[in-house]
Design an enzyme around this catalytic site. Structure first.
Site, mmCIF file in Angstrom:
data_model
loop_
_atom_site.group_PDB
_atom_site.id
_atom_site.type_symbol
_atom_site.label_atom_id
_atom_site.label_comp_id
_atom_site.label_asym_id
_atom_site.label_seq_id
_atom_site.Cartn_x
_atom_site.Cartn_y
_atom_site.Cartn_z
ATOM 1 N N LEU A 154 108.108 63.806 -51.962
ATOM 2 C CA LEU A 154 109.321 63.110 -52.396
ATOM 3 C C LEU A 154 109.527 61.852 -51.567
ATOM 4 O O LEU A 154 109.547 61.917 -50.337
ATOM 5 C CB LEU A 154 110.547 64.023 -52.240
ATOM 6 C CG LEU A 154 110.474 65.401 -52.909
ATOM 7 C CD1 LEU A 154 111.722 66.206 -52.564
ATOM 8 C CD2 LEU A 154 110.324 65.256 -54.422
ATOM 9 N N ASN A 209 100.343 61.680 -46.305
ATOM 10 C CA ASN A 209 101.256 60.831 -45.538
ATOM 11 C C ASN A 209 100.502 59.927 -44.573
ATOM 12 O O ASN A 209 100.853 58.754 -44.400
ATOM 13 C CB ASN A 209 102.265 61.692 -44.777
ATOM 14 C CG ASN A 209 103.413 62.133 -45.658
ATOM 15 O OD1 ASN A 209 103.445 61.843 -46.850
ATOM 16 N ND2 ASN A 209 104.359 62.856 -45.090
ATOM 17 N N GLY A 254 105.491 43.899 -43.136
ATOM 18 C CA GLY A 254 106.853 43.889 -42.629
ATOM 19 C C GLY A 254 106.914 44.322 -41.182
ATOM 20 O O GLY A 254 105.955 44.151 -40.420
ATOM 21 N N CYS A 261 109.255 61.059 -41.962
ATOM 22 C CA CYS A 261 107.924 61.591 -42.279
ATOM 23 C C CYS A 261 106.781 60.861 -41.588
ATOM 24 O O CYS A 261 106.097 61.434 -40.741
ATOM 25 C CB CYS A 261 107.710 61.569 -43.793
ATOM 26 S SG CYS A 261 108.806 62.671 -44.701
#
Length: 435
Positions: A154, A209, A254, A261
């Site tokens: 998510l 991840n 950036g 996470c």
């Protein structure tokens, strides 16, 4: 239809709870935070996540969604129990599994009949084995149970859409009984269902991840090269990302990634590799590059302002990404802390995260929380954009400049076009582009 229990009503737990309730399941959520449970029982979300408020109110009202601060309520009244508690980082980078272990013990001591216990929290590989062992040790009634893994994918700010329309669903199981229960639970989603052993499912989550974090650090590394050579990172990102093998997502230069996470999962994953005698140096570099982003940004600000003491600096955006109020590991925290320590006067605005920012910093001298973005700009000697909220895109640049003492603008997310900022009269600094 199986009844569903959720232990831990944070971002993942709450989205999972309202998602299954919306699909018609009876869902019971439990959390130790009594204040949080009180809000939830009244249909009030303790977090900001688009769409959650509406589904929460709707399903509490319909009687599909219940909340309790007693774990035994979940064990007694549900068939499938999802563990969604936090796994924060320890000082050495390993995942702190204290909450997972505590929940496992408490489940075991309250088991009266068969339950499927599913880890949804991001955990190191082989955690399910420890959950299983712990439940066996404390399962005094010798009740039958299964442990499975069903990692979540998510994205905060888009979590409900990711719940209802996932790219894939991963289930790691050891028994046919657990497999059939999870198959029935997810059969209506109509997306690839990847069935594996539990260890594989746990690694899939961490690897996913880590790979996304790697893409972010990679493009930030290339942004540094673009600044040195006069190239344009936005065009480089597009040229690289349009290769279908690579993709454009997570190639946005950036000031680095944050949130609950990526920072902890990258650290935990390279620690897992090292504990198994493997060199996960690639992920150490991913982490190092990300840690350096704030320092590079602060150096750029120092080049523009020279010194920070008694300088008024405005900050637009505090959450680690737009469409969330989550400030965990947000670059803004380090930047604000550094500015305050060096004597700057800091004003900050964020559409949703100010309350969390107040909890973090409190009433610090030199720090002012603003209700609208133009208040941040008044008499500022520099503006820093740290979160690319949609509402900032349409901001009145002319009014912004007129309110400032000196029109210095550092764009940490490349939200604006350099030509437009130049036309508006700003001294404009961005990431990986000509400044």
């Amino acid at each position: 239809m199986d009844r569903i229990g959720i232990i831990g009503i944070g971002y993942v737990g709450l989205v999972t709870a309202v998602g299954f309730a919306e699909l018609g399941y009876k869902v019971t959520g439990v959390d130790k935070d009594g204040e949080r449970i009180s809000l939830l029982r009244n249909g009030i979300s303790p977090i900001f996540e688009p769409g959650v408020d509406e589904l929460l109110k709707k399903n509490v009202s319909k009687g599909n969604l219940f909340f309790s601060d007693k774990l035994e309520d979940v064990v007694d009244k549900t068939d499938i129990i999802f563990i969604c508690v936090g796994t924060p980082s320890l000082e050495d980078g390993r995942a702190d599994l204290t909450q997972v272990e505590e929940v496992s013990r408490n489940i075991a001591m309250n088991l009266n009949s068969y339950r499927l216990i599913v880890e949804k929290s991001t955990v190191p590989v082989k955690t399910a084995q420890w959950i299983k062992r712990t439940i066996k040790l404390y399962n005094r009634k010798r009740v039958d149970f299964d442990v499975a893994s069903n990692p979540e994918f998510l994205k905060e700010g888009n979590a409900l859409n990711d719940f209802f329309h996932p790219d894939r669903i991963v289930i790691g199981v050891e028994s046919e009984r657990a497999r059939e229960k999870l198959r029935r639970l997810y059969e209506r989603f109509g997306v690839p269902l990847i069935e594996t052993d539990i260890n594989t499912a746990e690694i899939i989550k961490h690897a996913s991840n880590a790979f996304l974090a790697m893409k972010i650090s990679f493009i930030n590394m290339i942004a540094d090269l673009c600044e040195k050579t006069g190239a344009d990172i936005e065009k480089v990102s597009m040229g690289v990302g349009l290769d279908r093998r690579i993709g454009t997502e997570f190639l946005k230069a950036g000031i680095g990634y944050g949130g609950s996470c990526f920072p902890k999962d990258v650290k935990a994953f390279y620690r897992i590799g090292e504990e198994h005698g493997l060199n996960f140096g690639l992920l150490r570099e991913v982490d190092r590059i990300n840690e350096e982003r704030v320092e590079k940004f602060m150096n750029r600000l120092k080049e523009a302002l020279w010194l920070f003491r008694e300088k008024k600096i405005g900050i637009l955006g505090a959450s680690f990404k737009p469409e969330t109020d989550d400030i965990r590991e947000a670059p803004s925290l380090k930047i604000i802390e550094r500015l305050l320590k060096e004597g700057a006067i800091v004003k900050v605005h964020d559409p949703k995260a100010i309350s969390n920012l107040k909890k973090h910093f409190g009433d610090r001298d030199g720090l002012k929380y603003c209700e609208e973005p133009y208040e941040v700009a008044r008499d500022a000697e520099a503006l820093l954009l740290l979160t690319e909220w949609e509402e900032y895109k349409g901001i009145d640049l002319k009014r912004l400049k007129e309110l400032m003492k000196t029109p210095i603008f550092l764009d940490g997310r490349n939200l604006f076009f350099p030509e437009k900022m130049k036309e508006a009269g700003f001294e404009y600094h961005s990431i990986g582009r000509k400044n």
